[in-house]
Design a protein around this motif. Structure first.
Motif: not given
Length: 360
Positions: A158-164, A261-272, A274-283
């Motif tokens: 969970q710690l590296p998940l929070a870091w990402t 890293t991409r698995v961790q990013a897919s779990l980013l809360p909807d309220t947050d 990203t600082i770069v363009p990011f496709d949350r749906s992964f296509g």
């Protein structure tokens, strides 16, 4: 870095005396000069290894092409009309992570000077905790250190998940420990975390074992007594093992790191955001939990949706990091050597405890 660190350590020993109680031999200005140079070296090395080697590459792993996340309205013009047709297509916007300079400027625009070190607190906590747990697990019978390292990494997943998520998202007023996801999210990252940990252990332990088998564990005196042919063969073996470690890193660690890293990013809360363009749906591969999905990209889809152009950019970024590390280390090693000649001339033993020429 090892050579530079060794020179500074010897200079401090000369200043405060060694374990045998020998008096100080190096002038105070010499220690100050070496210490200042070493601190500058550490600062530059830290920026290269953390900002470029971790923060930038993490952003590169999740950045999506702008067109992948841009909504384009349906055409309302008559497709058969030839009026007002513009044959030129708009230029494809450049990736924010297309260069180190561009990325650093973006990080500073988002979070100020500290933006390039985002996530450092949780990074340090995770590194220390994983190492401590691994050392505790080693005391359990039949648990080798490599296995203990994997178990410790999974426990702390969970710690590296929070870091990402801290690194890729807009600044948040909450402290880093308040951004650690709930325990129920742990199971979604446990497997990719274990895969990365195993890949890292293989990349480290296999070359180390080969170094032992090749005879590099012999003392320096024994190696020096080898014939020229034997020394040449030993050097070739060392180079071959180094190449193997690099290949293992690119074939095992890099894909596992990207996937996690991409698995961790897919779990980013909807309220947050990203600082770069990011496709949350992964296509379209990620199905939100609200409509019956698990809300996380699968490991296979995480890797497959990371296209080849991004993979090449990532490899180039790592190559730049390694090249910068080597160049900076080489430059500061020359600086330390020149400073030692400035302080003591050719007689280094006069300012170092014991036989100064013996250990350098």
């Amino acid at each position: 870095m090892e050579t530079a660190t060794h020179l500074l350590r010897r200079s401090f020993e000369a200043t405060i005396g060694n374990e045998d109680g020998e008096p100080s031999k190096m002038p105070a200005w010499g220690v100050l000069l070496l210490g200042t140079t070493f601190l500058i070296f550490l600062g530059i090395w830290f920026i290269i290894s953390y900002t470029f080697g971790r923060v930038l590459t993490t952003l590169l792993m999740i950045e999506s092409p702008q067109e992948a996340i841009t909504f384009e309205p349906l055409a309302i013009e008559d497709p058969d009309s030839t009026i007002n047709k513009d044959p030129e297509q708009p230029a494809r916007p450049a990736y924010i992570t297309s260069s180190f300079r561009r990325t650093v400027k973006h990080l500073q625009a988002v979070g100020g000077f500290r933006g390039r070190f985002r996530g450092f607190a949780v990074f340090i906590v995770n590194a220390g905790l994983v190492r401590w747990i691994a050392r505790m697990l080693v005391f359990i019978p039949l648990v080798p250190y490599g296995v203990a390292g994997v178990i410790a990494a999974v426990i702390c997943a969970q710690l590296p998940l929070a870091w990402t998520q801290i690194v890729i998202s807009e600044p948040n007023p909450n402290s880093w420990y308040r951004r650690i996801p709930s325990p129920r999210v742990w199971r979604k990252v446990a497997v990719p975390t274990a895969v990365l940990a195993v890949a890292e252990q293989i990349t480290i332990l296999v070359p180390l074992r080969l170094f032992e088998l090749a005879g590099f564990t012999q003392d320096a005196k024994t190696i020096a007594q080898l014939s020229p042919h034997e020394q040449t063969m030993l050097s070739l073996k060392g180079f071959g093992i180094f190449v193997l470690s690099v290949v293992l890193g690119f074939l095992l660690v890099l894909p596992a790191n990207v996937t996690l890293t991409r698995v961790q990013a897919s779990l980013l809360p909807d309220t947050d955001e990203t600082i770069v363009p990011f496709d949350r749906s992964f296509g379209g591969k990620v199905i939100p939990e609200i409509v019956g999905g698990n809300g996380v990209v699968s490991m296979l889809d995480a890797w497959k949706t990371f296209d080849w152009s991004s993979r090449i950019r990532l490899i180039k970024a790592y190559a730049k990091v390694y090249a910068l590390t080597i160049l900076v280390t080489f430059f500061f090693t020359i600086c330390f050597t020149a400073e030692m000649f400035l302080i003591a001339g050719k007689d280094w033993a006069s300012v170092l405890p014991g036989d100064g020429s013996k250990d350098l």
